[in-house]
Design a protein around this motif. Structure first.
Motif, PDB file in Angstrom:
ATOM      1  N   ASN A   1       5.729  17.444 -11.208  1.00  0.00           N
ATOM      2  CA  ASN A   1       6.247  15.984 -11.939  1.00  0.00           C
ATOM      3  C   ASN A   1       5.924  15.601 -13.558  1.00  0.00           C
ATOM      4  O   ASN A   1       4.210  15.122 -13.399  1.00  0.00           O
ATOM      5  CB  ASN A   1       6.063  14.724 -10.619  1.00  0.00           C
ATOM      6  CG  ASN A   1       6.981  13.779 -11.317  1.00  0.00           C
ATOM      7  OD1 ASN A   1       6.806  13.288 -12.176  1.00  0.00           O
ATOM      8  ND2 ASN A   1       7.969  13.354 -10.755  1.00  0.00           N
ATOM      9  N   GLY A   2       6.572  15.319 -14.473  1.00  0.00           N
ATOM     10  CA  GLY A   2       6.270  15.275 -15.665  1.00  0.00           C
ATOM     11  C   GLY A   2       5.531  14.006 -15.774  1.00  0.00           C
ATOM     12  O   GLY A   2       5.010  13.571 -16.353  1.00  0.00           O
ATOM     13  N   GLU A   3       6.238  12.602 -14.762  1.00  0.00           N
ATOM     14  CA  GLU A   3       5.634  11.492 -14.936  1.00  0.00           C
ATOM     15  C   GLU A   3       4.454  11.109 -14.900  1.00  0.00           C
ATOM     16  O   GLU A   3       3.393  11.199 -15.791  1.00  0.00           O
ATOM     17  CB  GLU A   3       7.182  11.004 -14.527  1.00  0.00           C
ATOM     18  CG  GLU A   3       6.712   9.203 -14.499  1.00  0.00           C
ATOM     19  CD  GLU A   3       7.387   8.614 -13.553  1.00  0.00           C
ATOM     20  OE1 GLU A   3       6.948   7.647 -13.263  1.00  0.00           O
ATOM     21  OE2 GLU A   3       8.564   8.404 -13.300  1.00  0.00           O
ATOM     22  N   TYR A   4       4.522  11.733 -13.663  1.00  0.00           N
ATOM     23  CA  TYR A   4       2.782  12.132 -12.418  1.00  0.00           C
ATOM     24  C   TYR A   4       1.376  12.322 -13.534  1.00  0.00           C
ATOM     25  O   TYR A   4       0.640  11.965 -14.526  1.00  0.00           O
ATOM     26  CB  TYR A   4       2.598  12.695 -11.380  1.00  0.00           C
ATOM     27  CG  TYR A   4       1.284  12.954 -10.638  1.00  0.00           C
ATOM     28  CD1 TYR A   4       1.173  11.708 -10.503  1.00  0.00           C
ATOM     29  CD2 TYR A   4       1.104  14.402 -11.072  1.00  0.00           C
ATOM     30  CE1 TYR A   4       0.037  12.259  -9.618  1.00  0.00           C
ATOM     31  CE2 TYR A   4      -0.476  14.808 -10.135  1.00  0.00           C
ATOM     32  CZ  TYR A   4      -1.368  13.264  -9.768  1.00  0.00           C
ATOM     33  OH  TYR A   4      -1.957  13.298  -9.075  1.00  0.00           O
ATOM     34  N   LEU A   5       2.053  13.493 -14.532  1.00  0.00           N
ATOM     35  CA  LEU A   5       1.060  14.353 -15.161  1.00  0.00           C
ATOM     36  C   LEU A   5       1.058  13.478 -17.155  1.00  0.00           C
ATOM     37  O   LEU A   5      -0.259  13.832 -16.742  1.00  0.00           O
ATOM     38  CB  LEU A   5       2.066  15.587 -15.830  1.00  0.00           C
ATOM     39  CG  LEU A   5       1.981  17.164 -14.579  1.00  0.00           C
ATOM     40  CD1 LEU A   5       2.300  18.189 -15.492  1.00  0.00           C
ATOM     41  CD2 LEU A   5       0.861  17.380 -14.418  1.00  0.00           C
ATOM     42  N   THR A   6       1.473  13.100 -17.006  1.00  0.00           N
ATOM     43  CA  THR A   6       1.611  11.928 -18.225  1.00  0.00           C
ATOM     44  C   THR A   6       0.970  11.416 -17.375  1.00  0.00           C
ATOM     45  O   THR A   6      -0.057  10.789 -18.766  1.00  0.00           O
ATOM     46  CB  THR A   6       3.351  11.486 -18.393  1.00  0.00           C
ATOM     47  OG1 THR A   6       4.263  12.559 -19.444  1.00  0.00           O
ATOM     48  CG2 THR A   6       2.857  10.693 -19.967  1.00  0.00           C
ATOM     49  N   THR A   7       0.961  10.429 -16.625  1.00  0.00           N
ATOM     50  CA  THR A   7       0.361   9.320 -16.447  1.00  0.00           C
ATOM     51  C   THR A   7      -1.299   9.692 -16.295  1.00  0.00           C
ATOM     52  O   THR A   7      -2.384   9.166 -16.816  1.00  0.00           O
ATOM     53  CB  THR A   7       0.974   9.386 -15.246  1.00  0.00           C
ATOM     54  OG1 THR A   7       1.878   8.491 -14.957  1.00  0.00           O
ATOM     55  CG2 THR A   7      -0.218   7.371 -14.396  1.00  0.00           C
ATOM     56  N   VAL A   8      -1.086  10.361 -15.424  1.00  0.00           N
ATOM     57  CA  VAL A   8      -3.114  11.284 -15.324  1.00  0.00           C
ATOM     58  C   VAL A   8      -3.449  12.039 -16.459  1.00  0.00           C
ATOM     59  O   VAL A   8      -4.753  11.442 -16.841  1.00  0.00           O
ATOM     60  CB  VAL A   8      -2.857  12.563 -14.613  1.00  0.00           C
ATOM     61  CG1 VAL A   8      -4.178  13.452 -14.229  1.00  0.00           C
ATOM     62  CG2 VAL A   8      -2.542  12.388 -13.066  1.00  0.00           C
ATOM     63  N   GLN A   9      -2.936  12.653 -17.249  1.00  0.00           N
ATOM     64  CA  GLN A   9      -3.469  12.942 -19.317  1.00  0.00           C
ATOM     65  C   GLN A   9      -3.469  11.618 -19.374  1.00  0.00           C
ATOM     66  O   GLN A   9      -4.823  11.326 -20.066  1.00  0.00           O
ATOM     67  CB  GLN A   9      -2.197  13.429 -19.450  1.00  0.00           C
ATOM     68  CG  GLN A   9      -2.693  13.783 -20.957  1.00  0.00           C
ATOM     69  CD  GLN A   9      -3.842  14.796 -21.088  1.00  0.00           C
ATOM     70  OE1 GLN A   9      -4.311  15.854 -20.365  1.00  0.00           O
ATOM     71  NE2 GLN A   9      -5.219  14.002 -21.014  1.00  0.00           N
TER      72      GLN A   9
ATOM     73  N   SER B   1       0.735  -0.717   0.439  1.00  0.00           N
ATOM     74  CA  SER B   1       0.163  -0.455   0.021  1.00  0.00           C
ATOM     75  C   SER B   1       0.697   1.441   0.233  1.00  0.00           C
ATOM     76  O   SER B   1       1.683   1.144   0.723  1.00  0.00           O
ATOM     77  CB  SER B   1      -0.974  -0.081   1.184  1.00  0.00           C
ATOM     78  OG  SER B   1      -1.132   1.181   1.281  1.00  0.00           O
ATOM     79  N   ALA B   2       0.640   1.942  -1.714  1.00  0.00           N
ATOM     80  CA  ALA B   2       1.339   3.709  -1.002  1.00  0.00           C
ATOM     81  C   ALA B   2       0.689   4.209  -2.142  1.00  0.00           C
ATOM     82  O   ALA B   2       0.186   3.807  -3.431  1.00  0.00           O
ATOM     83  CB  ALA B   2       2.603   2.796  -1.251  1.00  0.00           C
ATOM     84  N   GLY B   3       1.139   5.401  -2.240  1.00  0.00           N
ATOM     85  CA  GLY B   3       0.431   6.728  -2.925  1.00  0.00           C
ATOM     86  C   GLY B   3       1.733   6.574  -3.889  1.00  0.00           C
ATOM     87  O   GLY B   3       2.846   6.291  -3.617  1.00  0.00           O
ATOM     88  N   SER B   4       1.760   7.863  -4.808  1.00  0.00           N
ATOM     89  CA  SER B   4       3.142   7.767  -6.076  1.00  0.00           C
ATOM     90  C   SER B   4       3.990   8.489  -5.827  1.00  0.00           C
ATOM     91  O   SER B   4       5.286   8.350  -6.112  1.00  0.00           O
ATOM     92  CB  SER B   4       2.122   8.263  -7.589  1.00  0.00           C
ATOM     93  OG  SER B   4       1.956   9.807  -7.350  1.00  0.00           O
ATOM     94  N   ASN B   5       3.993   9.177  -4.594  1.00  0.00           N
ATOM     95  CA  ASN B   5       4.503  10.116  -3.897  1.00  0.00           C
ATOM     96  C   ASN B   5       5.382  10.933  -4.545  1.00  0.00           C
ATOM     97  O   ASN B   5       6.322  11.850  -4.816  1.00  0.00           O
ATOM     98  CB  ASN B   5       5.396   9.365  -3.119  1.00  0.00           C
ATOM     99  CG  ASN B   5       4.999   9.021  -2.179  1.00  0.00           C
ATOM    100  OD1 ASN B   5       3.743   9.391  -1.689  1.00  0.00           O
ATOM    101  ND2 ASN B   5       5.546   7.768  -1.457  1.00  0.00           N
TER     102      ASN B   5
END
Length: 185
Positions: free
Chosen positions: A87-95, A78-82
């Motif tokens: 963060n560019g990687e995070y924005l890409t994942t969300v998009q 259990s964990a979040g992405s942190n």
């Protein structure tokens, strides 16, 4: 120096006893008074056991989708992405999640997507959605199952869990329980 070390050792021992012994014992004792005896909320469907307090991965269009998971719904890790919002990687994942959602829900505008459907929770295992996040999926599920939208809206309304004592927390819908009820339709 001796006057500082002895109180520090005493404080260390006291906090170890308190936080490694007394506090866990109190929490365990309180958990015994819950309906599941502290074992988690489980559902048995077709002789298979599922935990309603852990997010499940529903990907087919005929089911309500839950929150994405940063740990692929693995409760052992259990964990979040942190990742920060910048963060560019995070924005890409969300998009990518937004694009996937829009492909499966063409009647929904990007601005109508509740944020919880494209972002993972802090634990990565959130089993609940807001009523709005469940209702935004109704049109897709109605088309996939050939069920009237109004019937699905009533199903969602019937599964809304009110805040504890009417005060603590938001209204939510447990995705697993909702999908089990959907299968019974």
């Amino acid at each position: 120096m001796k006057s500082n070390i002895i109180p520090a050792i005493k404080l260390t021992v006291a906090t170890i006893v308190l936080f490694c012994g007394i506090y866990p014992a109190i929490i365990w004792a309180l958990a015994q008074f819950t309906p599941s005896g502290g074992k988690g909320e489980s559902l048995t469907v077709e002789n298979k056991r599922y935990y309603a307090n852990v997010g499940q991965n529903f990907t087919q269009d005929k089911y309500f989708n839950g929150r994405p998971s940063a740990v692929e719904y693995n409760s052992a890790s259990s964990a979040g992405s942190n990742n920060a919002m910048s963060n560019g990687e995070y924005l890409t994942t969300v998009q990518a999640r937004i694009d996937t959602f829009l492909i499966h829900n063409p009647a929904v505008k990007k601005s109508e997507i509740p944020v919880e459907l494209v972002t993972a929770s802090g634990s990565g295992l959130d089993p609940d959605l807001s009523p709005k996040a469940a209702l935004v999926q109704v049109k897709r599920i109605a088309a996939a199952r050939r069920i009237p939208e109004q019937q699905l809206r009533q199903l969602v309304s019937g599964h809304i869990q009110k805040p504890f004592l009417g005060l603590f927390g938001p209204e939510n819908v447990n995705v697993l329980r909702l999908n089990v009820a959907l299968e019974k339709l």
